[in-house]
Design an enzyme around this catalytic site. Structure first.
Site, PDB file in Angstrom:
ATOM      1  N   VAL A 118     -73.799  56.916  14.842  1.00  0.00           N
ATOM      2  CA  VAL A 118     -73.207  57.204  16.135  1.00  0.00           C
ATOM      3  C   VAL A 118     -74.445  56.928  17.274  1.00  0.00           C
ATOM      4  O   VAL A 118     -74.031  56.667  18.350  1.00  0.00           O
ATOM      5  CB  VAL A 118     -72.499  58.475  16.372  1.00  0.00           C
ATOM      6  CG1 VAL A 118     -73.750  59.594  16.048  1.00  0.00           C
ATOM      7  CG2 VAL A 118     -71.642  58.851  17.682  1.00  0.00           C
ATOM      8  N   GLY A 197     -71.741  67.610  23.320  1.00  0.00           N
ATOM      9  CA  GLY A 197     -70.642  66.496  23.037  1.00  0.00           C
ATOM     10  C   GLY A 197     -69.870  66.725  21.846  1.00  0.00           C
ATOM     11  O   GLY A 197     -69.585  68.140  21.439  1.00  0.00           O
ATOM     12  N   ILE A 199     -70.795  66.806  18.525  1.00  0.00           N
ATOM     13  CA  ILE A 199     -71.501  67.680  17.413  1.00  0.00           C
ATOM     14  C   ILE A 199     -71.766  68.860  17.947  1.00  0.00           C
ATOM     15  O   ILE A 199     -71.668  69.679  17.433  1.00  0.00           O
ATOM     16  CB  ILE A 199     -72.516  66.718  16.763  1.00  0.00           C
ATOM     17  CG1 ILE A 199     -72.459  65.321  16.154  1.00  0.00           C
ATOM     18  CG2 ILE A 199     -73.626  67.613  15.859  1.00  0.00           C
ATOM     19  CD1 ILE A 199     -73.379  64.473  15.652  1.00  0.00           C
ATOM     20  N   HIS A 328     -83.479  63.613   7.792  1.00  0.00           N
ATOM     21  CA  HIS A 328     -82.403  62.967   8.334  1.00  0.00           C
ATOM     22  C   HIS A 328     -80.863  62.910   7.395  1.00  0.00           C
ATOM     23  O   HIS A 328     -80.795  61.634   7.221  1.00  0.00           O
ATOM     24  CB  HIS A 328     -82.922  61.758   8.936  1.00  0.00           C
ATOM     25  CG  HIS A 328     -82.003  61.152  10.151  1.00  0.00           C
ATOM     26  ND1 HIS A 328     -82.513  60.425  11.055  1.00  0.00           N
ATOM     27  CD2 HIS A 328     -80.539  61.479  10.289  1.00  0.00           C
ATOM     28  CE1 HIS A 328     -81.672  60.124  11.965  1.00  0.00           C
ATOM     29  NE2 HIS A 328     -80.508  60.794  11.584  1.00  0.00           N
ATOM     30  N   GLY A 330     -78.410  64.566   8.320  1.00  0.00           N
ATOM     31  CA  GLY A 330     -77.015  64.979   8.944  1.00  0.00           C
ATOM     32  C   GLY A 330     -75.670  64.725   8.476  1.00  0.00           C
ATOM     33  O   GLY A 330     -74.609  65.282   8.188  1.00  0.00           O
TER      34      GLY A 330
HETATM   35  P1  NAP Z   1     -71.774  62.539  22.153  1.00  0.00           P
HETATM   36  O1  NAP Z   1     -70.351  63.126  21.910  1.00  0.00           O
HETATM   37  O2  NAP Z   1     -71.946  61.411  23.041  1.00  0.00           O
HETATM   38  O3  NAP Z   1     -72.584  63.869  22.768  1.00  0.00           O
HETATM   39  C1  NAP Z   1     -74.001  63.742  23.246  1.00  0.00           C
HETATM   40  C2  NAP Z   1     -74.057  64.668  24.495  1.00  0.00           C
HETATM   41  O4  NAP Z   1     -75.262  64.686  24.825  1.00  0.00           O
HETATM   42  C3  NAP Z   1     -72.881  64.400  25.438  1.00  0.00           C
HETATM   43  O5  NAP Z   1     -72.235  65.606  25.959  1.00  0.00           O
HETATM   44  C4  NAP Z   1     -73.866  64.204  26.605  1.00  0.00           C
HETATM   45  O6  NAP Z   1     -73.408  64.582  27.893  1.00  0.00           O
HETATM   46  C5  NAP Z   1     -75.266  64.612  26.346  1.00  0.00           C
HETATM   47  N1  NAP Z   1     -76.274  64.460  27.048  1.00  0.00           N
HETATM   48  C6  NAP Z   1     -76.695  63.309  27.582  1.00  0.00           C
HETATM   49  N2  NAP Z   1     -77.615  63.049  28.429  1.00  0.00           N
HETATM   50  C7  NAP Z   1     -78.134  64.367  28.076  1.00  0.00           C
HETATM   51  C8  NAP Z   1     -79.130  64.954  29.066  1.00  0.00           C
HETATM   52  N3  NAP Z   1     -79.961  64.481  29.718  1.00  0.00           N
HETATM   53  N4  NAP Z   1     -79.503  66.402  28.620  1.00  0.00           N
HETATM   54  C9  NAP Z   1     -78.827  66.978  28.065  1.00  0.00           C
HETATM   55  N5  NAP Z   1     -77.415  66.489  27.466  1.00  0.00           N
HETATM   56  C10 NAP Z   1     -77.186  65.095  27.631  1.00  0.00           C
HETATM   57  O7  NAP Z   1     -72.548  62.193  20.729  1.00  0.00           O
HETATM   58  P2  NAP Z   1     -72.356  63.233  19.465  1.00  0.00           P
HETATM   59  O8  NAP Z   1     -71.595  62.413  18.418  1.00  0.00           O
HETATM   60  O9  NAP Z   1     -72.254  64.297  19.505  1.00  0.00           O
HETATM   61  O10 NAP Z   1     -73.947  62.894  18.702  1.00  0.00           O
HETATM   62  C11 NAP Z   1     -75.106  63.397  19.334  1.00  0.00           C
HETATM   63  C12 NAP Z   1     -76.214  62.779  19.113  1.00  0.00           C
HETATM   64  O11 NAP Z   1     -76.657  63.233  17.457  1.00  0.00           O
HETATM   65  C13 NAP Z   1     -76.294  61.184  18.585  1.00  0.00           C
HETATM   66  O12 NAP Z   1     -76.640  60.402  19.874  1.00  0.00           O
HETATM   67  C14 NAP Z   1     -77.236  60.922  17.687  1.00  0.00           C
HETATM   68  O13 NAP Z   1     -78.413  60.770  18.146  1.00  0.00           O
HETATM   69  C15 NAP Z   1     -77.430  62.115  16.883  1.00  0.00           C
HETATM   70  N6  NAP Z   1     -76.998  62.314  15.608  1.00  0.00           N
HETATM   71  C16 NAP Z   1     -77.555  62.806  14.397  1.00  0.00           C
HETATM   72  C17 NAP Z   1     -77.256  62.825  13.277  1.00  0.00           C
HETATM   73  C18 NAP Z   1     -78.251  63.216  11.859  1.00  0.00           C
HETATM   74  O14 NAP Z   1     -77.871  62.630  11.000  1.00  0.00           O
HETATM   75  N7  NAP Z   1     -79.183  63.865  12.220  1.00  0.00           N
HETATM   76  C19 NAP Z   1     -76.105  62.355  12.917  1.00  0.00           C
HETATM   77  C20 NAP Z   1     -74.853  61.938  14.021  1.00  0.00           C
HETATM   78  C21 NAP Z   1     -75.648  61.911  15.234  1.00  0.00           C
HETATM   79  P3  NAP Z   1     -72.715  63.321  28.764  1.00  0.00           P
HETATM   80  O15 NAP Z   1     -71.139  63.169  28.218  1.00  0.00           O
HETATM   81  O16 NAP Z   1     -72.614  64.142  30.341  1.00  0.00           O
HETATM   82  O17 NAP Z   1     -73.528  62.122  28.865  1.00  0.00           O
END
Ligand code: NAP
Length: 362
Positions: A118, A197, A199, A328, A330
């Protein structure tokens, strides 16, 4: 050279051999790159890793000339640059840098990039945009698995699980003691989510079940619906740091979020606070996190992501008793990884067939 890499991967790695026994490589397999599954030269696609079983089966059914790296390690960059020439589709992982160099090597016939993740901070979006390429990704299907792991890390860091396991192993476990290995509780505490977001919200719902009484979040914009569901409050980053007992990083890694957790940020947090990052290592200035833990600016940390990955075994983070690091994992459930793989294959298939991708960033 490829044969040598293959021997290393399958001959000396017990876990890899075990996995390949569980999920046998199809008879069409030959050296480290298997090719082609079909003989009438349909579009060439490059897949940088072997996929989980169901999605691997779906990939093999594609009407495509598939060049797939078969080893349980990242496809070497030079191999990828060579094999991608003439490809119409690329299915990659978060460990593969997608930039001008790669896209130029592929050539102008390239129709789609599909990443099995993602997060897409490994993709140079300018390079994608200027070529008008669609970028497929895998949102939603990994939300629950990643939120589970994030909640687990929060609970583990709060309840000093690393120290507890070490104590049992090292023979430090004596009679029951009222003041030994006491951590912090969730009841009546404040959770701060940086990036509410998919997660972030799922983590907040999980931790509320443990007694969290207030949820704060910060980010680029207010999220009215999620706020309502969680009865959460949108606050500034600084207010979140000052008021939260648990600070959870769930935002994407971008230019704005890169190293936003530095020494100054940790200084603004409660000394009893627990910090958890399951988003991307680059959001944290890691040396500053080490200093913050050493200086007792915060109580504990739980990390699923670091810089670099893998984290060297000499990293100071691993020596700190109050820092839990996992590699990593998750999204690492069998169910989720298969769904991610299937989504990535569907995006790849749509792209090479000039159709709109089912799930695309662009
Ligand atoms: P998501 O729904 O796009 O959520 C990301 C959130 O971050 C959104 O609410 C976004 O807000 C916010 N954001 C963007 N810029 C920001 C800032 N400057 N300060 C604070 N918040 C900000 O994505 P998701 O599916 O929840 O995934 C989030 C992240 O988790 C991914 O990008 C990935 O890097 C990480 N992840 C890690 C694993 C792992 O295995 N550890 C697995 C999956 C994902 P806006 O909507 O306002 O832009």
């Amino acid at each position: 050279m490829l044969t040598a890499i293959r021997k290393l991967g399958l001959g000396t790695n017990f876990k890899a051999s075990f996995l390949f026994k569980l999920f046998p490589i199809p008879s069409s397999y030959s050296p480290s790159l298997s090719r082609p599954f079909h003989s009438n030269m349909p579009p060439r696609v490059v897949v940088t890793r072997r996929l989980p079983p169901t999605s691997q089966a779906a990939l093999e059914k594609l009407d495509a000339d598939i060049y797939q790296w078969q080893e349980d390690c990242a496809m070497p960059r030079e191999t990828l640059l060579k094999e991608v020439k003439g490809a119409q589709g690329i299915l990659c992982m978060l460990t593969d840098k997608v930039d001008d160099e790669l896209l130029d090597s592929a050539g102008q016939q390239l129709k789609v990039v599909s990443t099995m993740s993602v997060g897409y901070d490994h993709v140079d979006m300018e390079a994608i945009k200027k070529r008008k390429l669609p970028l497929g990704y895998t949102p939603d299907v990994l939300t629950d698995a990643t939120a589970d792991l994030t909640a687990l890390l929060t609970l583990s860091a709060a309840r000093r699980i690393k120290e507890s396991i070490d104590a049992v192993r090292n023979g430090e476990w004596r009679e029951w003691r009222p003041n030994w290995l006491c951590g912090s509780q969730f009841t009546q505490k404040t959770l701060g989510v940086v990036g509410l977001g998919r997660i972030g919200e799922a983590v907040a719902h999980r931790l509320k079940a443990f007694g969290i009484s207030q949820v704060l979040y910060s980010g680029r914009s207010e999220k009215p619906e999620a706020s309502k569901r969680l009865q959460a409050q949108f606050v500034s980053f600084d207010e979140l740091l000052a008021k939260s007992d648990y600070v959870i990083v769930c935002c994407a890694l971008t230019k704005e979020t890169k190293e936003m957790f530095n020494y100054d940020a940790f200084k603004k947090m409660k000394r009893s606070a627990v910090f958890v990052n399951s988003a991307r290592g680059g959001i944290v200035q890691q040396d500053d996190l080490v200093r913050a833990l050493e200086d007792d600016l915060i109580a504990a940390a739980g990390l699923d992501v670091t810089t670099p990955e893998p984290l060297p075994t000499t990293s100071k983070l691993l020596q700190l008793p109050n820092c839990i690091v996992v590699p990593h994992i998750g999204s690492a459930t069998l169910e989720t990884r298969d769904q991610m793989g299937l989504m990535a294959v569907k995006n790849l298939e749509a792209g090479i067939q000039d159709k709109a991708l089912p799930t695309s960033v662009l």
